[in-house]
Each structure stands twice: as structure tokens, then as C-alpha cells.
Design a protein around this motif. Structure first.
Motif, PDB file in Angstrom:
ATOM      1  N   ARG A   1      -1.777 -16.460 -15.209  1.00  9.44           N
ATOM      2  CA  ARG A   1      -0.853 -15.439 -15.709  1.00  9.44           C
ATOM      3  C   ARG A   1       0.342 -15.276 -14.777  1.00  9.44           C
ATOM      4  O   ARG A   1       0.212 -15.382 -13.559  1.00  9.44           O
ATOM      5  CB  ARG A   1      -1.572 -14.098 -15.858  1.00  9.44           C
TER       6      ARG A   1
ATOM      7  N   ASN B   1      -7.899  -9.688 -21.092  1.00  8.56           N
ATOM      8  CA  ASN B   1      -9.217 -10.210 -20.705  1.00  8.56           C
ATOM      9  C   ASN B   1     -10.097 -10.432 -21.925  1.00  8.56           C
ATOM     10  O   ASN B   1     -10.832 -11.426 -22.009  1.00  8.56           O
ATOM     11  CB  ASN B   1      -9.910  -9.258 -19.736  1.00  8.56           C
ATOM     12  N   ASP B   2     -10.019  -9.500 -22.883  1.00  8.96           N
ATOM     13  CA  ASP B   2     -10.819  -9.632 -24.101  1.00  8.96           C
ATOM     14  C   ASP B   2     -10.383 -10.841 -24.926  1.00  8.96           C
ATOM     15  O   ASP B   2     -11.215 -11.590 -25.452  1.00  8.96           O
ATOM     16  CB  ASP B   2     -10.707  -8.365 -24.954  1.00  8.96           C
TER      17      ASP B   2
ATOM     18  N   GLU C   1     -12.295 -18.880 -23.523  1.00  6.76           N
ATOM     19  CA  GLU C   1     -13.260 -18.888 -22.429  1.00  6.76           C
ATOM     20  C   GLU C   1     -13.437 -20.298 -21.850  1.00  6.76           C
ATOM     21  O   GLU C   1     -13.796 -20.463 -20.688  1.00  6.76           O
ATOM     22  CB  GLU C   1     -14.608 -18.338 -22.923  1.00  6.76           C
TER      23      GLU C   1
ATOM     24  N   LEU D   1      -6.442  -4.754 -20.167  1.00 10.24           N
ATOM     25  CA  LEU D   1      -7.811  -5.161 -20.443  1.00 10.24           C
ATOM     26  C   LEU D   1      -7.907  -6.000 -21.708  1.00 10.24           C
ATOM     27  O   LEU D   1      -8.765  -6.882 -21.807  1.00 10.24           O
ATOM     28  CB  LEU D   1      -8.701  -3.913 -20.565  1.00 10.24           C
ATOM     29  N   TYR D   2      -7.047  -5.757 -22.673  1.00  8.91           N
ATOM     30  CA  TYR D   2      -7.160  -6.505 -23.917  1.00  8.91           C
ATOM     31  C   TYR D   2      -6.833  -7.982 -23.709  1.00  8.91           C
ATOM     32  O   TYR D   2      -7.297  -8.828 -24.478  1.00  8.91           O
ATOM     33  CB  TYR D   2      -6.291  -5.893 -25.021  1.00  8.91           C
TER      34      TYR D   2
ATOM     35  N   GLU E   1      -1.834  -7.516 -17.055  1.00  5.89           N
ATOM     36  CA  GLU E   1      -2.926  -6.793 -16.406  1.00  5.89           C
ATOM     37  C   GLU E   1      -3.773  -5.982 -17.379  1.00  5.89           C
ATOM     38  O   GLU E   1      -4.765  -5.368 -16.967  1.00  5.89           O
ATOM     39  CB  GLU E   1      -2.373  -5.853 -15.325  1.00  5.89           C
TER      40      GLU E   1
ATOM     41  N   ILE F   1      -8.933 -13.562 -23.822  1.00  5.09           N
ATOM     42  CA  ILE F   1      -9.343 -14.777 -23.117  1.00  5.09           C
ATOM     43  C   ILE F   1     -10.838 -15.021 -23.292  1.00  5.09           C
ATOM     44  O   ILE F   1     -11.282 -16.146 -23.554  1.00  5.09           O
ATOM     45  CB  ILE F   1      -8.974 -14.672 -21.628  1.00  5.09           C
ATOM     46  N   GLN F   2     -11.618 -13.953 -23.176  1.00  2.00           N
ATOM     47  CA  GLN F   2     -13.071 -14.096 -23.331  1.00  2.00           C
ATOM     48  C   GLN F   2     -13.438 -14.521 -24.749  1.00  2.00           C
ATOM     49  O   GLN F   2     -14.329 -15.350 -24.948  1.00  2.00           O
ATOM     50  CB  GLN F   2     -13.758 -12.776 -22.979  1.00  2.00           C
TER      51      GLN F   2
ATOM     52  N   ASN G   1      -8.517  -2.375 -26.566  1.00  2.00           N
ATOM     53  CA  ASN G   1      -9.399  -3.396 -27.106  1.00  2.00           C
ATOM     54  C   ASN G   1      -9.273  -3.541 -28.608  1.00  2.00           C
ATOM     55  O   ASN G   1     -10.195  -3.973 -29.273  1.00  2.00           O
ATOM     56  CB  ASN G   1     -10.861  -3.076 -26.741  1.00  2.00           C
TER      57      ASN G   1
END
Length: 293
Positions: free
Chosen positions: A140, A126-127, A134, A123-124, A121, A129-130, A286
Motif C-alpha cells: 500500500r 483489510n477485509d 488473500e 479496516l475495510y 489504513e 484483501i482477506q 465493513n
């Protein structure tokens, strides 16, 4: 003089990282510190964990005087890497889930991330993956059970009976997944059983990447020989340290004894650290460790 590397984790998970460094970067003196007094980390707040990790790591560095510190724990890495790098005068290497290499290898573009509930969960993730995946579909699965099972498996050596039932519904839901990232350093300890139950899955962790990163950092800092030349020398010593009042950490000792000469096994005594400022006990989600990719 043989260089020294200190590995830190809450439990035995970081042994999977130490093992890869042992295989790829000899000779080194390896020091392993497990914060078992505060295990498991998943039940604690980020602020509490950040302060705790800094306290244990600074005590360990002061007492064991390593050339490099490896934070062999995804949660601890994301919470404390910036602060540790600011405070310490030695290199600090962290761990992030190996999403980048998994995304490169997955020809069908569908990968999974198996990590602790807190990690999946963050935020890093998400970073990551982006930035690196991507073009992929990333599913997950957060599991605390695998952490406990890995600890028990190392201690008792018995196969994990609930593993198949625990994960099979996830694979049934996403049958196109070809590569799964083991996003907790505990999980590679269960790799033989994961391979046995799901032989069609490619299981990817950060151990080898961290070993390569440690070799580069040591060479840069100390001007040492190349990894190939180092591998021709004697392996160096190993020591084990823990934070609880327990007198023995039998499972970790047995694991390390299989890797080489275990010269010391003792409790790490913790003192309050004056160098912790209010901002130094907080990391950044991040700021993943690029070398672990």
C-alpha cells in the motif's frame, strides 16, 4: 422520460466515474455535485465527514431529484453508505478500491494499492484483501499529493512534475508489482501520466464497474431498456453543482463540456436536514459496495 444519476465527491475525482457512466449507460441526465467548500476530506474526522456527506447528499437529492445516487468517493462511501441507504428512497451506489479484479488479473500475485493515507489504513481494506486477495502480496502507498495534483491537472492541464519522484521509490522497493489499484477516484485523472512513467504497470480503477452497476440498478428500478439499447439514444444533459461561494468551477465545467451538453452550473445551497438521527450519521467500515468490484 430520461433517467437521472447524481454523482457526489469532495472535488473533481468523481468526474472519472461520471465519465465511465456516460460512456456505458446512455441516455442519462447526469448531475455532478462537488463539496469543494469542505475540500479536502482527508483533514477531517470521520464523524465530521459523515455528517457533512449526509447533509450535502440529502440536500442534493432533494433539489435535483435523481433516480440513483453515486457516492464517487471511497472515504464517503465507507462512512455513509448504510445511513444513506436507510434514509433515501432511491438506490445508492458506492465505490471501493478494485482489489478483487486486480487480484484476479495479477498472474505473479503481487499488487499495489495507491490511495489516500486514510483509505489505505481503513479496516475495510483489510477485509477486501482477506476476502478477495488473500493469495496475493498487497503493498500500500498512501498519498495526499496525488489528490491535489489531479485537481491542479484538471484546472491547468500541465503535467505533474513531481509524480515520478513521488512514486518511484515505492516501485523500486517492490519491483514485482504488476497491477496497481487506483483507490481514490481522483487518481484515474492522472492515468495518462502514470502510464507514461510506468508503462509496465496495469492501472486498475472502479469506473467501469460502477458504470455497469449503475446500468443494472437503473434497469431494475425503472424497468428500462438494456444498456446496449440505451446507448443508441441521445446522450442526455449534464449539470454541475458545488457548495462553496465561488461563482465558477472552470476546470470541472470544461471537463463536462467535453462529454456533452452542460445545461447548468450553479452553487448548491445547503439547508439543515431534519432526517439526520445520531446513528444515521455514522457508516460502517465493513460494508463495501459489492457492485463496484
Amino acid at each position: 422520460m430520461t433517467q437521472s444519476v447524481l454523482f457526489f465527491d469532495s472535488g473533481v475525482g468523481g468526474l472519472s466515474v461520471l465519465q465511465q457512466v456516460r460512456l456505458h449507460s446512455q441516455p442519462l441526465n447526469l448531475r455532478y455535485v462537488m463539496d469543494d467548500a469542505a475540500f479536502p476530506y482527508g483533514t477531517k474526522s470521520d464523524d465530521e465527514l459523515a455528517h457533512r456527506v449526509l447533509q450535502v447528499c440529502l440536500n442534493a437529492v432533494n433539489q435535483l431529484a435523481p433516480d440513483v445516487l453515486v457516492i464517487a468517493c471511497n472515504t464517503a462511501s465507507t462512512l455513509t453508505l448504510p445511513a444513506l441507504r436507510q434514509i433515501l428512497d432511491i438506490p445508492v451506489v458506492g465505490v471501493v478500491p478494485a482489489i478483487k479484479p486486480a487480484a484476479k488479473l495479477a498472474q505473479q500475485g503481487h499488487i499495489g494499492l495507491l490511495a489516500t493515507p486514510a483509505t489505505v489504513e481503513r479496516l475495510y481494506i483489510n477485509d477486501l484483501i482477506q476476502d478477495f486477495a488473500e493469495h496475493c502480496k498487497v503493498d500500500r502507498f498512501g498519498s495526499s499529493e496525488l489528490v491535489y495534483w489531479a485537481e491542479d491537472f484538471l484546472l491547468n492541464g500541465d503535467p505533474v512534475t513531481g509524480l515520478k519522484d513521488h512514486l518511484q521509490p515505492w516501485f523500486d522497493q517492490f519491483p514485482q508489482m504488476s497491477h496497481v489499484v487506483l483507490g481514490c477516484t481522483h487518481f484515474p485523472l492522472l492515468k495518462p501520466q502514470l502510464h507514461q512513467h510506468w508503462p509496465h504497470i496495469h492501472w486498475i480503477d472502479s469506473g467501469e464497474a460502477i458504470a455497469r452497476r449503475v446500468a443494472v440498478v437503473l434497469e431494475q428500478e425503472q424497468g428500462q431498456l438494456s444498456t446496449t439499447q440505451c446507448n443508441s439514444g441521445p446522450p442526455g444533459s449534464i449539470s454541475l453543482h458545488w457548495t462553496s461561494e465561488q461563482k465558477q468551477q472552470i476546470a470541472a465545467q470544461q471537463f463536462l463540456q467535453q462529454l456533452g451538453d452542460l445545461t447548468e452550473a450553479s452553487q448548491l445551497h445547503l439547508a439543515e436536514i431534519d432526517r439526520l438521527s445520531p446513528d444515521a450519521s455514522r457508516g460502517a467500515d465493513n460494508n463495501p459496495e459489492p457492485g463496484s468490484e
